[in-house]
Design a protein around this motif. Sequence first.
Motif, PDB file in Angstrom:
ATOM      1  N   PRO A   1     -57.652   0.449   0.978  1.00 55.35           N
ATOM      2  CA  PRO A   1     -57.498  -0.382   2.394  1.00 55.35           C
ATOM      3  C   PRO A   1     -55.888   0.269   2.261  1.00 55.35           C
ATOM      4  CG  PRO A   1     -58.141  -2.206   1.253  1.00 55.35           C
ATOM      5  CD  PRO A   1     -57.985  -1.098   0.149  1.00 55.35           C
ATOM      6  N   PRO A   2     -55.142   0.499   3.467  1.00 54.99           N
ATOM      7  CA  PRO A   2     -53.397   0.815   3.002  1.00 54.99           C
ATOM      8  C   PRO A   2     -52.332  -0.535   2.573  1.00 54.99           C
ATOM      9  CG  PRO A   2     -54.439   0.820   6.017  1.00 54.99           C
ATOM     10  CD  PRO A   2     -55.526   0.544   4.312  1.00 54.99           C
ATOM     11  N   ALA A   3     -52.995  -2.205   1.811  1.00 57.46           N
ATOM     12  CA  ALA A   3     -52.121  -3.265   1.776  1.00 57.46           C
ATOM     13  C   ALA A   3     -52.725  -2.373   0.398  1.00 57.46           C
ATOM     14  CB  ALA A   3     -52.579  -4.424   1.988  1.00 57.46           C
TER      15      ALA A   3
ATOM     16  N   SER B   1     -51.966   4.294   2.367  1.00 59.49           N
ATOM     17  CA  SER B   1     -51.544   3.517   0.651  1.00 59.49           C
ATOM     18  C   SER B   1     -50.544   4.319  -0.060  1.00 59.49           C
ATOM     19  CB  SER B   1     -52.680   3.835  -0.130  1.00 59.49           C
ATOM     20  OG  SER B   1     -53.699   2.501   0.958  1.00 59.49           O
ATOM     21  N   ARG B   2     -49.870   5.688   0.556  1.00 64.52           N
ATOM     22  CA  ARG B   2     -48.963   6.368  -0.055  1.00 64.52           C
ATOM     23  C   ARG B   2     -48.130   6.956   0.862  1.00 64.52           C
ATOM     24  NH1 ARG B   2     -53.143  11.045  -1.664  1.00 64.52           N
ATOM     25  NH2 ARG B   2     -52.219  12.961  -1.207  1.00 64.52           N
TER      26      ARG B   2
ATOM     27  N   ALA C   1     -52.294  16.729   4.150  1.00 65.27           N
ATOM     28  CA  ALA C   1     -51.483  17.324   4.758  1.00 65.27           C
ATOM     29  C   ALA C   1     -50.163  16.424   5.435  1.00 65.27           C
ATOM     30  CB  ALA C   1     -52.322  17.841   5.667  1.00 65.27           C
ATOM     31  N   PRO C   2     -49.288  16.631   6.299  1.00 63.94           N
ATOM     32  CA  PRO C   2     -47.935  15.782   6.145  1.00 63.94           C
ATOM     33  C   PRO C   2     -48.675  15.203   7.665  1.00 63.94           C
ATOM     34  CG  PRO C   2     -47.505  18.181   5.293  1.00 63.94           C
ATOM     35  CD  PRO C   2     -48.977  18.377   5.520  1.00 63.94           C
ATOM     36  N   CYS C   3     -49.641  15.875   8.382  1.00 64.19           N
ATOM     37  CA  CYS C   3     -49.759  14.949   9.645  1.00 64.19           C
ATOM     38  C   CYS C   3     -50.463  13.862   9.128  1.00 64.19           C
ATOM     39  CB  CYS C   3     -50.696  15.850   9.803  1.00 64.19           C
ATOM     40  SG  CYS C   3     -52.396  16.555   9.490  1.00 64.19           S
ATOM     41  N   PHE C   4     -50.985  12.938   7.633  1.00 60.60           N
ATOM     42  CA  PHE C   4     -51.906  11.896   7.434  1.00 60.60           C
ATOM     43  C   PHE C   4     -50.577  11.084   6.410  1.00 60.60           C
ATOM     44  CE2 PHE C   4     -55.477  14.766   7.422  1.00 60.60           C
ATOM     45  CZ  PHE C   4     -56.033  14.205   8.547  1.00 60.60           C
ATOM     46  N   CYS C   5     -49.341  11.950   5.990  1.00 64.69           N
ATOM     47  CA  CYS C   5     -48.378  11.491   4.783  1.00 64.69           C
ATOM     48  C   CYS C   5     -47.677  12.336   4.418  1.00 64.69           C
ATOM     49  CB  CYS C   5     -49.189  10.635   3.590  1.00 64.69           C
ATOM     50  SG  CYS C   5     -49.664  12.155   2.511  1.00 64.69           S
TER      51      CYS C   5
END
Length: 278
Positions: A71-73, A112-113, A152-156
């Motif tokens: 998860p993002p945390a 997360s990154r 890809a940059p569309c994600f992170c």
Amino acid sequence: VFQAKGGGNIMKFGCALLDPQDLDAVKGIGYDYAEFMGKYLVSLSDGEYSALCKKLESLQLKVLGINGYCPPALKMAGPGFDMGSIKKYAKLCAGRAEALGASMVGIGSPQSRNLPKGYPRMTARRQLQEFLEITAEEFAVFDIEICLEPLAPCFCNFINFMPEAVSIIDEMKQNKTGIIADFYNMEHVGEADLDMKDFMPYISHVHISDDDGGPDKRSYLKPERARIHQKRIQNLIKAGYQGAVSLEIDCRIDPDRAAESLAIMRAADLEERERVCI
């Protein structure tokens, strides 16, 4: 089993799932295995997890791959990076993944990154390598390989290209780490049709998909793009890849479209094997 670094003749094809209710459909369609999100497995209660294991056993279907790792945390790099939390999470996820038959876990998880503006890149690289080393140690207990996935940059905004992922892996202290080649991400950055030979020592698993309108709607392979996908799979085979390919989607299973995607992928493998035999 996955045989990404050599061995085996017939490529395995799997499907990433959002809901265990779709396991029956995936099995019935003829996929060789399923993938589940690591963050989903960890979120299950002991009772829910036990029920999932029983369901898979009854279907004689394995979850050979783990996607959506955390998860993002849980931070791989950036503010909030905490080694204790990373180790605790990896230990729990690894145990549950092993019991389902997993042999690899993909490390994508863009939130997360995703780094805040101005965050030092060298600090982020060092943190990501520590994250991977800690995580690899826990999964290695069960002989499960972790695989860094360029996104890809569309994600992170961190580790977007295959060479970046290779450089991270090359600098690490242990070698139980590979890379996922995700054709959706690679297409976004112009890498999907490159010669894969230089990356072959690192590629341990492959994801593939089209989308239904955006990066958050990754979906089934479109029939009008069948030859594009088939040529990419065949290029992998020609470069020496003998592992597995997973359809990674952000939707519930549509039996007809899922079967169509599987047929597109299997046709690429069959055509290439027949070409080699001629």
